[in-house]
Write an enzyme that holds these catalytic residues in place. Structure first.
Site, PDB file in Angstrom:
ATOM      1  N   HIS A  75      13.608   5.345  12.523  1.00 38.37           N
ATOM      2  CA  HIS A  75      13.338   5.494  11.085  1.00 38.37           C
ATOM      3  C   HIS A  75      14.137   6.672  10.543  1.00 38.37           C
ATOM      4  O   HIS A  75      14.374   7.642  11.248  1.00 38.37           O
ATOM      5  CB  HIS A  75      11.836   5.745  10.888  1.00 38.37           C
ATOM      6  CG  HIS A  75      11.337   5.359   9.534  1.00 38.37           C
ATOM      7  ND1 HIS A  75      11.303   6.232   8.480  1.00 38.37           N
ATOM      8  CD2 HIS A  75      10.852   4.185   9.069  1.00 38.37           C
ATOM      9  CE1 HIS A  75      10.812   5.613   7.419  1.00 38.37           C
ATOM     10  NE2 HIS A  75      10.533   4.370   7.744  1.00 38.37           N
ATOM     11  N   ARG A 101       2.807   7.900   9.540  1.00 38.38           N
ATOM     12  CA  ARG A 101       2.559   9.299   9.221  1.00 38.38           C
ATOM     13  C   ARG A 101       1.482   9.908  10.130  1.00 38.38           C
ATOM     14  O   ARG A 101       1.597  11.041  10.561  1.00 38.38           O
ATOM     15  CB  ARG A 101       2.101   9.359   7.753  1.00 38.38           C
ATOM     16  CG  ARG A 101       2.239  10.655   7.043  1.00 38.38           C
ATOM     17  CD  ARG A 101       1.995  10.425   5.557  1.00 38.38           C
ATOM     18  NE  ARG A 101       3.228  10.075   4.874  1.00 38.38           N
ATOM     19  CZ  ARG A 101       3.975  10.935   4.191  1.00 38.38           C
ATOM     20  NH1 ARG A 101       3.631  12.197   4.089  1.00 38.38           N
ATOM     21  NH2 ARG A 101       5.087  10.551   3.606  1.00 38.38           N
ATOM     22  N   GLU A 149      -1.969   4.850   3.357  1.00 40.46           N
ATOM     23  CA  GLU A 149      -1.959   3.440   2.939  1.00 40.46           C
ATOM     24  C   GLU A 149      -3.358   2.856   2.696  1.00 40.46           C
ATOM     25  O   GLU A 149      -3.545   2.071   1.771  1.00 40.46           O
ATOM     26  CB  GLU A 149      -1.214   2.580   3.974  1.00 40.46           C
ATOM     27  CG  GLU A 149       0.291   2.789   3.999  1.00 40.46           C
ATOM     28  CD  GLU A 149       0.735   3.910   4.921  1.00 40.46           C
ATOM     29  OE1 GLU A 149      -0.133   4.695   5.383  1.00 40.46           O
ATOM     30  OE2 GLU A 149       1.941   4.024   5.168  1.00 40.46           O
ATOM     31  N   HIS A 179       6.887   4.929  12.988  1.00 42.50           N
ATOM     32  CA  HIS A 179       7.113   5.737  11.781  1.00 42.50           C
ATOM     33  C   HIS A 179       5.821   6.216  11.133  1.00 42.50           C
ATOM     34  O   HIS A 179       5.856   7.034  10.213  1.00 42.50           O
ATOM     35  CB  HIS A 179       7.911   4.936  10.739  1.00 42.50           C
ATOM     36  CG  HIS A 179       7.127   3.815  10.098  1.00 42.50           C
ATOM     37  ND1 HIS A 179       6.423   3.995   8.935  1.00 42.50           N
ATOM     38  CD2 HIS A 179       6.911   2.543  10.461  1.00 42.50           C
ATOM     39  CE1 HIS A 179       5.833   2.859   8.609  1.00 42.50           C
ATOM     40  NE2 HIS A 179       6.105   1.959   9.519  1.00 42.50           N
ATOM     41  N   ASP A 188       0.793  -1.223   0.000  1.00 44.55           N
ATOM     42  CA  ASP A 188       0.000   0.000   0.000  1.00 44.55           C
ATOM     43  C   ASP A 188       0.827   1.276   0.000  1.00 44.55           C
ATOM     44  O   ASP A 188       0.391   2.313   0.485  1.00 44.55           O
ATOM     45  CB  ASP A 188      -0.893  -0.016   1.244  1.00 44.55           C
ATOM     46  CG  ASP A 188      -0.111  -0.417   2.489  1.00 44.55           C
ATOM     47  OD1 ASP A 188       1.097  -0.143   2.518  1.00 44.55           O
ATOM     48  OD2 ASP A 188      -0.702  -1.004   3.418  1.00 44.55           O
ATOM     49  N   GLU A 206      -0.299  -9.103  -1.023  1.00 40.17           N
ATOM     50  CA  GLU A 206      -0.841  -8.628   0.268  1.00 40.17           C
ATOM     51  C   GLU A 206      -2.091  -7.764   0.018  1.00 40.17           C
ATOM     52  O   GLU A 206      -2.244  -6.666   0.566  1.00 40.17           O
ATOM     53  CB  GLU A 206       0.186  -7.831   1.069  1.00 40.17           C
ATOM     54  CG  GLU A 206      -0.136  -7.742   2.548  1.00 40.17           C
ATOM     55  CD  GLU A 206       0.815  -6.838   3.328  1.00 40.17           C
ATOM     56  OE1 GLU A 206       1.089  -5.720   2.895  1.00 40.17           O
ATOM     57  OE2 GLU A 206       1.290  -7.274   4.385  1.00 40.17           O
TER      58      GLU A 206
HETATM   59  N1  UDP Z   1      12.855  -3.629   9.975  1.00 43.61           N
HETATM   60  C1  UDP Z   1      14.232  -3.675   9.750  1.00 43.61           C
HETATM   61  N2  UDP Z   1      15.043  -2.835  10.480  1.00 43.61           N
HETATM   62  C2  UDP Z   1      14.556  -1.966  11.421  1.00 43.61           C
HETATM   63  C3  UDP Z   1      13.147  -1.931  11.631  1.00 43.61           C
HETATM   64  C4  UDP Z   1      12.325  -2.770  10.883  1.00 43.61           C
HETATM   65  O1  UDP Z   1      14.705  -4.440   8.911  1.00 43.61           O
HETATM   66  O2  UDP Z   1      15.344  -1.260  12.043  1.00 43.61           O
HETATM   67  C5  UDP Z   1      11.971  -4.506   9.162  1.00 43.61           C
HETATM   68  C6  UDP Z   1      11.034  -5.403   9.944  1.00 43.61           C
HETATM   69  O3  UDP Z   1      11.595  -6.684  10.146  1.00 43.61           O
HETATM   70  C7  UDP Z   1       9.770  -5.459   9.091  1.00 43.61           C
HETATM   71  C8  UDP Z   1       9.829  -4.200   8.251  1.00 43.61           C
HETATM   72  O4  UDP Z   1      11.124  -3.656   8.416  1.00 43.61           O
HETATM   73  O5  UDP Z   1       9.798  -6.555   8.195  1.00 43.61           O
HETATM   74  C9  UDP Z   1       8.771  -3.230   8.714  1.00 43.61           C
HETATM   75  O6  UDP Z   1       8.956  -2.014   8.106  1.00 43.61           O
HETATM   76  P1  UDP Z   1       8.190  -0.705   8.536  1.00 43.61           P
HETATM   77  O7  UDP Z   1       7.823  -0.799   9.975  1.00 43.61           O
HETATM   78  O8  UDP Z   1       9.058   0.433   8.111  1.00 43.61           O
HETATM   79  O9  UDP Z   1       6.932  -0.684   7.590  1.00 43.61           O
HETATM   80  P2  UDP Z   1       5.458  -1.279   7.694  1.00 43.61           P
HETATM   81  O10 UDP Z   1       5.566  -2.740   7.919  1.00 43.61           O
HETATM   82  O11 UDP Z   1       4.751  -0.558   8.806  1.00 43.61           O
HETATM   83  O12 UDP Z   1       4.862  -0.950   6.370  1.00 43.61           O
END
Ligand code: UDP
Length: 410
Positions: free
Chosen positions: A243, A212, A133, A210, A97, A119
Protein backbone atom coordinates in the site's frame (compact mmCIF):
# COMPACT_ATOMS: atom_id res chain seq x y z
CA UNK A 1 -34.84 16.61 -18.20
CA UNK A 2 -33.71 13.32 -16.67
CA UNK A 3 -32.96 13.22 -12.94
CA UNK A 4 -29.26 13.57 -12.11
CA UNK A 5 -27.27 11.13 -9.99
CA UNK A 6 -23.93 12.33 -8.71
CA UNK A 7 -21.52 9.56 -7.69
CA UNK A 8 -18.85 10.74 -5.25
CA UNK A 9 -15.82 8.53 -4.55
CA UNK A 10 -12.20 8.89 -3.62
CA UNK A 11 -10.24 5.68 -3.01
CA UNK A 12 -9.21 2.66 -5.05
CA UNK A 13 -11.73 0.23 -3.52
CA UNK A 14 -14.56 2.73 -3.95
CA UNK A 15 -13.58 3.30 -7.58
CA UNK A 16 -13.65 -0.46 -8.26
CA UNK A 17 -17.03 -0.90 -6.63
CA UNK A 18 -18.77 2.16 -8.11
CA UNK A 19 -17.40 1.63 -11.63
CA UNK A 20 -20.01 -0.95 -12.72
CA UNK A 21 -22.82 1.25 -11.33
CA UNK A 22 -21.47 4.43 -12.92
CA UNK A 23 -21.38 2.67 -16.25
CA UNK A 24 -24.92 1.33 -15.79
CA UNK A 25 -26.10 4.86 -14.91
CA UNK A 26 -24.27 6.28 -17.93
CA UNK A 27 -25.96 3.71 -20.16
CA UNK A 28 -29.42 4.36 -18.70
CA UNK A 29 -31.71 6.53 -20.83
CA UNK A 30 -33.65 7.46 -17.67
CA UNK A 31 -31.00 9.27 -15.62
CA UNK A 32 -28.04 11.56 -16.09
CA UNK A 33 -24.82 10.43 -14.44
CA UNK A 34 -22.29 12.86 -12.94
CA UNK A 35 -19.03 11.67 -11.36
CA UNK A 36 -16.99 13.53 -8.79
CA UNK A 37 -13.78 12.18 -7.28
CA UNK A 38 -12.30 13.59 -4.12
CA UNK A 39 -8.84 12.15 -4.78
CA UNK A 40 -8.51 10.69 -1.25
CA UNK A 41 -6.17 8.21 -3.00
CA UNK A 42 -4.43 9.60 -6.05
CA UNK A 43 -2.55 7.22 -8.39
CA UNK A 44 -4.42 4.14 -7.18
CA UNK A 45 -7.74 5.87 -7.92
CA UNK A 46 -6.67 7.17 -11.31
CA UNK A 47 -5.52 3.71 -12.41
CA UNK A 48 -8.92 2.22 -11.70
CA UNK A 49 -10.79 5.02 -13.49
CA UNK A 50 -8.57 4.46 -16.50
CA UNK A 51 -9.17 0.72 -16.47
CA UNK A 52 -12.94 1.23 -16.53
CA UNK A 53 -12.69 4.14 -19.01
CA UNK A 54 -14.32 6.55 -16.59
CA UNK A 55 -13.27 10.19 -16.81
CA UNK A 56 -14.58 11.95 -13.71
CA UNK A 57 -16.54 15.13 -14.38
CA UNK A 58 -15.10 16.83 -11.27
CA UNK A 59 -12.00 16.29 -9.15
CA UNK A 60 -11.55 17.84 -5.69
CA UNK A 61 -7.93 16.67 -5.59
CA UNK A 62 -7.75 16.66 -1.79
CA UNK A 63 -4.86 14.18 -1.56
CA UNK A 64 -1.95 15.13 0.67
CA UNK A 65 0.55 12.64 2.11
CA UNK A 66 0.06 12.05 5.83
CA UNK A 67 -2.97 14.33 6.29
CA UNK A 68 -5.31 13.58 9.19
CA UNK A 69 -8.81 12.23 8.63
CA UNK A 70 -10.23 15.51 9.92
CA UNK A 71 -8.17 17.57 7.48
CA UNK A 72 -9.35 15.35 4.65
CA UNK A 73 -13.01 15.43 5.65
CA UNK A 74 -13.06 19.18 6.14
CA UNK A 75 -11.68 19.75 2.63
CA UNK A 76 -14.28 17.45 1.08
CA UNK A 77 -17.02 19.14 3.08
CA UNK A 78 -16.10 22.69 2.17
CA UNK A 79 -15.62 21.97 -1.54
CA UNK A 80 -18.76 19.92 -2.18
CA UNK A 81 -21.30 22.70 -1.60
CA UNK A 82 -20.31 24.56 -4.75
CA UNK A 83 -20.44 21.37 -6.82
CA UNK A 84 -23.88 20.51 -5.48
CA UNK A 85 -25.03 24.03 -6.32
CA UNK A 86 -23.60 23.86 -9.85
CA UNK A 87 -24.73 20.32 -10.74
CA UNK A 88 -28.00 20.23 -8.76
CA UNK A 89 -28.02 16.43 -8.33
CA UNK A 90 -31.32 14.71 -7.47
CA UNK A 91 -29.43 11.98 -5.59
CA UNK A 92 -25.87 11.48 -4.39
CA UNK A 93 -24.41 7.97 -4.52
CA UNK A 94 -21.65 7.02 -2.08
CA UNK A 95 -19.97 3.66 -1.62
CA UNK A 96 -18.91 1.81 1.49
CA UNK A 97 -17.31 3.33 4.52
CA UNK A 98 -14.42 5.65 3.70
CA UNK A 99 -14.03 9.18 5.00
CA UNK A 100 -14.89 10.39 1.50
CA UNK A 101 -18.17 8.46 1.62
CA UNK A 102 -19.14 9.82 5.03
CA UNK A 103 -18.23 13.41 4.17
CA UNK A 104 -20.09 13.30 0.87
CA UNK A 105 -23.17 11.68 2.43
CA UNK A 106 -23.30 14.25 5.18
CA UNK A 107 -22.73 17.16 2.80
CA UNK A 108 -25.58 15.91 0.60
CA UNK A 109 -27.82 15.39 3.61
CA UNK A 110 -27.21 18.99 4.73
CA UNK A 111 -28.44 20.11 1.30
CA UNK A 112 -31.43 17.74 1.57
CA UNK A 113 -30.25 15.73 -1.41
CA UNK A 114 -31.25 12.04 -1.05
CA UNK A 115 -28.25 9.82 -0.31
CA UNK A 116 -27.92 6.39 -1.94
CA UNK A 117 -25.55 4.06 -0.10
CA UNK A 118 -23.89 1.31 -2.12
CA UNK A 119 -22.68 -1.70 -0.07
CA UNK A 120 -24.89 -0.71 2.85
CA UNK A 121 -25.35 -2.80 5.98
CA UNK A 122 -21.89 -4.23 6.63
CA UNK A 123 -21.34 -4.46 10.37
CA UNK A 124 -18.44 -5.87 12.39
CA UNK A 125 -20.28 -5.12 15.64
CA UNK A 126 -17.26 -3.29 17.02
CA UNK A 127 -17.40 0.50 16.63
CA UNK A 128 -13.60 0.73 16.76
CA UNK A 129 -12.75 -2.05 14.31
CA UNK A 130 -12.30 -1.58 11.48
CA UNK A 131 -11.46 2.01 12.28
CA UNK A 132 -12.89 4.39 11.23
CA UNK A 133 -14.93 2.36 8.73
CA UNK A 134 -17.43 0.77 11.14
CA UNK A 135 -18.43 4.19 12.45
CA UNK A 136 -18.55 5.67 8.95
CA UNK A 137 -20.88 3.01 7.62
CA UNK A 138 -23.23 3.18 10.59
CA UNK A 139 -23.45 6.96 10.29
CA UNK A 140 -24.07 6.84 6.54
CA UNK A 141 -26.95 4.37 7.10
CA UNK A 142 -28.68 6.87 9.37
CA UNK A 143 -28.86 9.55 6.68
CA UNK A 144 -29.41 7.50 3.52
CA UNK A 145 -32.67 7.29 1.58
CA UNK A 146 -31.82 4.14 -0.38
CA UNK A 147 -29.67 1.31 0.98
CA UNK A 148 -28.09 -0.97 -1.62
CA UNK A 149 -27.17 -3.99 0.51
CA UNK A 150 -24.88 -6.56 -1.07
CA UNK A 151 -26.27 -9.63 0.71
CA UNK A 152 -29.31 -10.81 2.70
CA UNK A 153 -27.10 -10.63 5.80
CA UNK A 154 -26.38 -6.94 5.21
CA UNK A 155 -30.10 -6.33 4.69
CA UNK A 156 -30.90 -7.94 8.07
CA UNK A 157 -28.30 -5.77 9.78
CA UNK A 158 -30.10 -2.71 8.43
CA UNK A 159 -33.55 -3.96 9.39
CA UNK A 160 -32.33 -4.54 12.95
CA UNK A 161 -31.27 -0.90 13.11
CA UNK A 162 -34.74 0.24 12.14
CA UNK A 163 -34.19 0.91 8.43
CA UNK A 164 -37.45 0.31 6.53
CA UNK A 165 -37.46 -2.76 4.28
CA UNK A 166 -38.88 -0.75 1.39
CA UNK A 167 -35.75 1.43 1.40
CA UNK A 168 -33.40 -1.57 1.00
CA UNK A 169 -32.52 -3.39 -2.23
CA UNK A 170 -30.28 -6.48 -2.11
CA UNK A 171 -28.03 -6.19 -5.14
CA UNK A 172 -25.00 -8.45 -4.66
CA UNK A 173 -21.63 -6.79 -4.45
CA UNK A 174 -20.53 -4.80 -7.47
CA UNK A 175 -16.93 -5.87 -6.76
CA UNK A 176 -17.85 -9.19 -8.39
CA UNK A 177 -19.21 -7.45 -11.51
CA UNK A 178 -15.87 -5.62 -11.75
CA UNK A 179 -13.78 -8.71 -11.05
CA UNK A 180 -15.48 -10.92 -13.61
CA UNK A 181 -14.96 -8.25 -16.23
CA UNK A 182 -11.30 -7.76 -15.27
CA UNK A 183 -10.27 -11.41 -15.28
CA UNK A 184 -11.88 -11.97 -18.68
CA UNK A 185 -9.76 -9.26 -20.28
CA UNK A 186 -6.14 -10.12 -21.08
CA UNK A 187 -3.60 -8.37 -18.85
CA UNK A 188 0.16 -8.23 -18.97
CA UNK A 189 1.87 -8.42 -15.58
CA UNK A 190 4.69 -5.90 -15.83
CA UNK A 191 7.04 -7.25 -13.16
CA UNK A 192 9.01 -9.97 -15.00
CA UNK A 193 9.55 -12.02 -11.82
CA UNK A 194 5.82 -12.17 -11.10
CA UNK A 195 5.01 -12.80 -14.77
CA UNK A 196 7.49 -15.68 -14.84
CA UNK A 197 6.10 -17.21 -11.64
CA UNK A 198 2.58 -17.03 -13.08
CA UNK A 199 3.71 -18.56 -16.39
CA UNK A 200 5.53 -21.39 -14.60
CA UNK A 201 2.64 -21.96 -12.19
CA UNK A 202 5.00 -21.48 -9.27
CA UNK A 203 3.06 -21.41 -5.98
CA UNK A 204 2.35 -17.82 -5.00
CA UNK A 205 1.38 -16.45 -1.61
CA UNK A 206 -0.34 -13.11 -2.27
CA UNK A 207 -0.34 -10.72 0.68
CA UNK A 208 -1.95 -7.32 1.21
CA UNK A 209 -2.25 -5.30 4.38
CA UNK A 210 -3.29 -1.74 5.04
CA UNK A 211 -5.90 -1.61 7.86
CA UNK A 212 -5.39 1.31 10.17
CA UNK A 213 -6.01 -0.82 13.28
CA UNK A 214 -3.08 -3.06 12.22
CA UNK A 215 -0.62 -0.15 11.90
CA UNK A 216 2.45 -0.39 14.11
CA UNK A 217 3.43 -3.53 15.99
CA UNK A 218 0.81 -5.83 14.38
CA UNK A 219 2.08 -4.93 10.94
CA UNK A 220 5.68 -5.40 12.00
CA UNK A 221 4.70 -8.91 13.13
CA UNK A 222 3.16 -9.55 9.70
CA UNK A 223 6.49 -8.57 8.15
CA UNK A 224 8.42 -10.96 10.40
CA UNK A 225 5.95 -13.78 9.65
CA UNK A 226 6.41 -13.24 5.91
CA UNK A 227 10.17 -13.43 6.32
CA UNK A 228 9.93 -16.77 8.16
CA UNK A 229 7.43 -18.19 5.65
CA UNK A 230 9.59 -17.15 2.68
CA UNK A 231 12.71 -18.65 4.26
CA UNK A 232 10.94 -21.91 5.10
CA UNK A 233 9.37 -22.26 1.64
CA UNK A 234 11.94 -21.22 -0.95
CA UNK A 235 9.94 -22.76 -3.82
CA UNK A 236 7.08 -20.34 -3.07
CA UNK A 237 7.01 -16.73 -4.23
CA UNK A 238 5.62 -14.23 -1.73
CA UNK A 239 4.14 -11.16 -3.44
CA UNK A 240 3.24 -8.14 -1.33
CA UNK A 241 1.93 -5.25 -3.43
CA UNK A 242 2.59 -2.68 -0.74
CA UNK A 243 0.00 0.00 0.00
CA UNK A 244 1.25 3.51 -0.74
CA UNK A 245 0.70 4.73 2.80
CA UNK A 246 4.18 5.40 4.28
CA UNK A 247 3.02 4.20 7.72
CA UNK A 248 2.35 0.77 6.22
CA UNK A 249 5.65 0.69 4.34
CA UNK A 250 7.75 1.77 7.30
CA UNK A 251 6.22 -0.90 9.55
CA UNK A 252 6.41 -3.89 7.26
CA UNK A 253 9.27 -3.55 4.77
CA UNK A 254 12.26 -3.38 7.19
CA UNK A 255 11.06 -6.60 8.86
CA UNK A 256 11.14 -8.52 5.61
CA UNK A 257 14.48 -7.26 4.33
CA UNK A 258 15.83 -8.61 1.06
CA UNK A 259 14.88 -12.17 0.16
CA UNK A 260 15.06 -13.72 -3.32
CA UNK A 261 11.53 -15.13 -3.13
CA UNK A 262 9.75 -12.03 -1.79
CA UNK A 263 8.55 -9.22 -4.03
CA UNK A 264 7.40 -6.29 -1.93
CA UNK A 265 6.71 -3.72 -4.62
CA UNK A 266 4.22 -1.05 -5.59
CA UNK A 267 0.47 -1.68 -5.53
CA UNK A 268 -0.49 -3.38 -8.78
CA UNK A 269 -2.86 -1.83 -11.29
CA UNK A 270 -6.25 -3.49 -10.90
CA UNK A 271 -6.07 -5.55 -14.10
CA UNK A 272 -2.69 -7.00 -13.13
CA UNK A 273 -3.77 -7.55 -9.54
CA UNK A 274 -6.87 -9.54 -10.49
CA UNK A 275 -4.83 -11.75 -12.81
CA UNK A 276 -2.29 -12.32 -10.06
CA UNK A 277 -5.11 -13.14 -7.64
CA UNK A 278 -6.41 -15.72 -10.10
CA UNK A 279 -2.92 -17.26 -10.35
CA UNK A 280 -2.15 -17.26 -6.61
CA UNK A 281 -2.37 -20.36 -4.43
CA UNK A 282 -3.07 -18.67 -1.06
CA UNK A 283 -4.24 -15.17 -0.16
CA UNK A 284 -3.26 -13.54 3.14
CA UNK A 285 -4.93 -10.17 3.62
CA UNK A 286 -6.71 -7.67 5.84
CA UNK A 287 -8.58 -6.20 2.86
CA UNK A 288 -12.35 -6.17 2.66
CA UNK A 289 -12.60 -6.27 -1.12
CA UNK A 290 -10.16 -9.13 -1.52
CA UNK A 291 -12.18 -11.23 0.97
CA UNK A 292 -15.10 -10.78 -1.40
CA UNK A 293 -13.20 -11.33 -4.64
CA UNK A 294 -11.15 -14.43 -3.82
CA UNK A 295 -14.10 -16.86 -3.35
CA UNK A 296 -15.13 -16.26 -6.98
CA UNK A 297 -11.72 -17.58 -8.00
CA UNK A 298 -11.72 -20.50 -5.54
CA UNK A 299 -8.79 -19.15 -3.50
CA UNK A 300 -8.37 -19.82 0.21
CA UNK A 301 -8.20 -16.54 2.12
CA UNK A 302 -6.61 -16.06 5.53
CA UNK A 303 -7.80 -12.79 7.00
CA UNK A 304 -5.48 -10.94 9.38
CA UNK A 305 -8.23 -9.53 11.54
CA UNK A 306 -10.05 -10.62 14.68
CA UNK A 307 -13.50 -9.82 13.35
CA UNK A 308 -15.13 -9.26 10.01
CA UNK A 309 -18.15 -7.46 8.65
CA UNK A 310 -18.18 -10.12 5.94
CA UNK A 311 -19.10 -13.36 7.76
CA UNK A 312 -20.68 -15.00 4.71
CA UNK A 313 -17.48 -16.45 3.27
CA UNK A 314 -16.30 -17.59 6.70
CA UNK A 315 -19.51 -19.60 6.95
CA UNK A 316 -19.12 -20.77 3.35
CA UNK A 317 -15.66 -22.05 4.31
CA UNK A 318 -13.45 -20.09 1.90
CA UNK A 319 -12.25 -17.52 4.42
CA UNK A 320 -10.62 -18.06 7.80
CA UNK A 321 -10.08 -15.32 10.37
CA UNK A 322 -6.63 -15.67 11.89
CA UNK A 323 -5.87 -12.32 13.57
CA UNK A 324 -2.44 -10.68 13.43
CA UNK A 325 -0.31 -12.77 15.80
CA UNK A 326 2.82 -13.57 13.78
CA UNK A 327 3.05 -17.13 15.14
CA UNK A 328 -0.55 -17.85 14.17
CA UNK A 329 0.06 -16.40 10.71
CA UNK A 330 3.07 -18.69 10.24
CA UNK A 331 1.14 -21.69 11.56
CA UNK A 332 -1.97 -21.18 9.42
CA UNK A 333 -0.17 -20.36 6.17
CA UNK A 334 2.14 -23.36 6.71
CA UNK A 335 -0.86 -25.57 7.25
CA UNK A 336 -2.36 -24.54 3.92
CA UNK A 337 1.00 -25.02 2.22
CA UNK A 338 1.65 -28.46 3.67
CA UNK A 339 -1.76 -30.11 4.11
CA UNK A 340 -3.45 -30.77 0.77
CA UNK A 341 -6.72 -31.99 2.30
CA UNK A 342 -6.91 -28.90 4.46
CA UNK A 343 -6.25 -26.75 1.40
CA UNK A 344 -8.94 -28.52 -0.61
CA UNK A 345 -11.48 -27.94 2.15
CA UNK A 346 -11.28 -24.20 1.31
CA UNK A 347 -11.72 -24.58 -2.42
CA UNK A 348 -15.26 -23.49 -3.18
CA UNK A 349 -16.14 -21.22 -6.03
CA UNK A 350 -19.66 -20.31 -5.05
CA UNK A 351 -19.58 -16.72 -3.99
CA UNK A 352 -22.07 -15.50 -1.36
CA UNK A 353 -21.17 -11.88 -2.20
CA UNK A 354 -22.41 -11.61 -5.73
CA UNK A 355 -23.21 -13.07 -9.12
CA UNK A 356 -21.82 -10.34 -11.36
CA UNK A 357 -25.19 -8.63 -11.88
CA UNK A 358 -25.20 -6.19 -8.98
CA UNK A 359 -24.88 -3.04 -11.09
CA UNK A 360 -28.15 -3.43 -13.04
CA UNK A 361 -29.98 -4.10 -9.74
CA UNK A 362 -28.42 -1.00 -8.17
CA UNK A 363 -29.23 1.13 -11.20
CA UNK A 364 -32.85 -0.05 -11.28
CA UNK A 365 -33.30 0.70 -7.56
CA UNK A 366 -31.89 4.21 -8.06
CA UNK A 367 -34.23 4.79 -11.00
CA UNK A 368 -37.12 3.73 -8.81
CA UNK A 369 -36.05 6.12 -6.04
CA UNK A 370 -36.07 8.92 -8.61
CA UNK A 371 -39.48 7.91 -9.94
CA UNK A 372 -38.33 6.83 -13.39
CA UNK A 373 -38.13 3.05 -13.15
CA UNK A 374 -38.84 -0.12 -11.19
CA UNK A 375 -36.55 -2.47 -9.28
CA UNK A 376 -35.47 -5.89 -10.47
CA UNK A 377 -35.39 -9.06 -8.36
CA UNK A 378 -33.05 -9.04 -5.35
CA UNK A 379 -29.82 -11.04 -5.24
CA UNK A 380 -29.19 -14.04 -3.10
CA UNK A 381 -32.33 -15.61 -1.72
CA UNK A 382 -30.41 -18.92 -1.72
CA UNK A 383 -27.78 -17.70 0.74
CA UNK A 384 -28.21 -17.97 4.49
CA UNK A 385 -28.69 -14.86 6.56
CA UNK A 386 -25.83 -15.02 9.05
CA UNK A 387 -26.33 -11.53 10.45
CA UNK A 388 -26.99 -12.74 13.99
CA UNK A 389 -24.02 -15.10 14.10
CA UNK A 390 -21.12 -14.28 16.32
CA UNK A 391 -17.62 -14.64 14.96
CA UNK A 392 -17.27 -17.75 17.18
CA UNK A 393 -20.40 -19.33 15.68
CA UNK A 394 -19.18 -18.57 12.18
CA UNK A 395 -15.81 -20.12 12.99
CA UNK A 396 -17.54 -23.21 14.40
CA UNK A 397 -19.65 -23.62 11.28
CA UNK A 398 -16.50 -23.16 9.27
CA UNK A 399 -14.71 -25.89 11.23
CA UNK A 400 -17.67 -28.26 10.77
CA UNK A 401 -17.78 -27.66 7.02
CA UNK A 402 -14.10 -28.28 6.81
CA UNK A 403 -14.33 -31.47 8.82
CA UNK A 404 -17.08 -32.70 6.47
CA UNK A 405 -15.07 -31.72 3.42
CA UNK A 406 -12.03 -33.54 4.79
CA UNK A 407 -14.00 -36.71 5.54
CA UNK A 408 -15.57 -36.49 2.09
CA UNK A 409 -12.24 -35.93 0.40
CA UNK A 410 -10.31 -38.63 2.30
N1 UDP B 1 -6.19 -4.09 -5.45
C1 UDP B 1 -5.49 -3.64 -6.58
N2 UDP B 1 -4.12 -3.62 -6.53
C2 UDP B 1 -3.41 -4.02 -5.43
C3 UDP B 1 -4.13 -4.47 -4.29
C4 UDP B 1 -5.53 -4.48 -4.33
O1 UDP B 1 -6.10 -3.26 -7.58
O2 UDP B 1 -2.18 -3.99 -5.47
C5 UDP B 1 -7.67 -4.08 -5.48
C6 UDP B 1 -8.35 -5.39 -5.16
O3 UDP B 1 -8.64 -6.13 -6.33
C7 UDP B 1 -9.61 -4.99 -4.40
C8 UDP B 1 -9.30 -3.62 -3.85
O4 UDP B 1 -8.10 -3.19 -4.47
O5 UDP B 1 -10.71 -4.84 -5.28
C9 UDP B 1 -9.13 -3.70 -2.35
O6 UDP B 1 -8.64 -2.51 -1.87
P1 UDP B 1 -8.12 -2.32 -0.40
O7 UDP B 1 -7.62 -3.62 0.12
O8 UDP B 1 -7.15 -1.18 -0.45
O9 UDP B 1 -9.38 -1.80 0.38
P2 UDP B 1 -10.58 -2.51 1.16
O10 UDP B 1 -11.24 -3.45 0.23
O11 UDP B 1 -9.99 -3.18 2.37
O12 UDP B 1 -11.46 -1.37 1.54
Amino acid sequence: MNPRVMTVYGTRPEAIKVAPVVRALEASPKVESITLVTGQHREMLDQVNQFFSITPDHDLNVFETGQTLNALVSKVFSRLDQHFADSAPDAVLVQGDTSTALAAAQAAFHQQIPVVHLEAGLRSGNLHSPFPEEANRRLISQISSLHLAATPTARSNLLREGIADVDIAVTGNTVIDALLEAVQKPAEIEDPRIAQAVAEERPILLVTTHRRENWGSAMEGVGRALRVLAEQNPEWLVVLPTHRNPVVRQAILPQIGELPNVIAGEPLPYDQFTHLLAASRIVLTDSGGIQEEAPSLGKPVLVMRDNTERPEAVVAGTVQLIGTDEHVIIREVSRLINDRLWYDSFANTTNPYGDGHAAPRACAAIEQLLGVGTRIKDFGSGYPDVSTWTVEQAAQADALDRARARVGAA
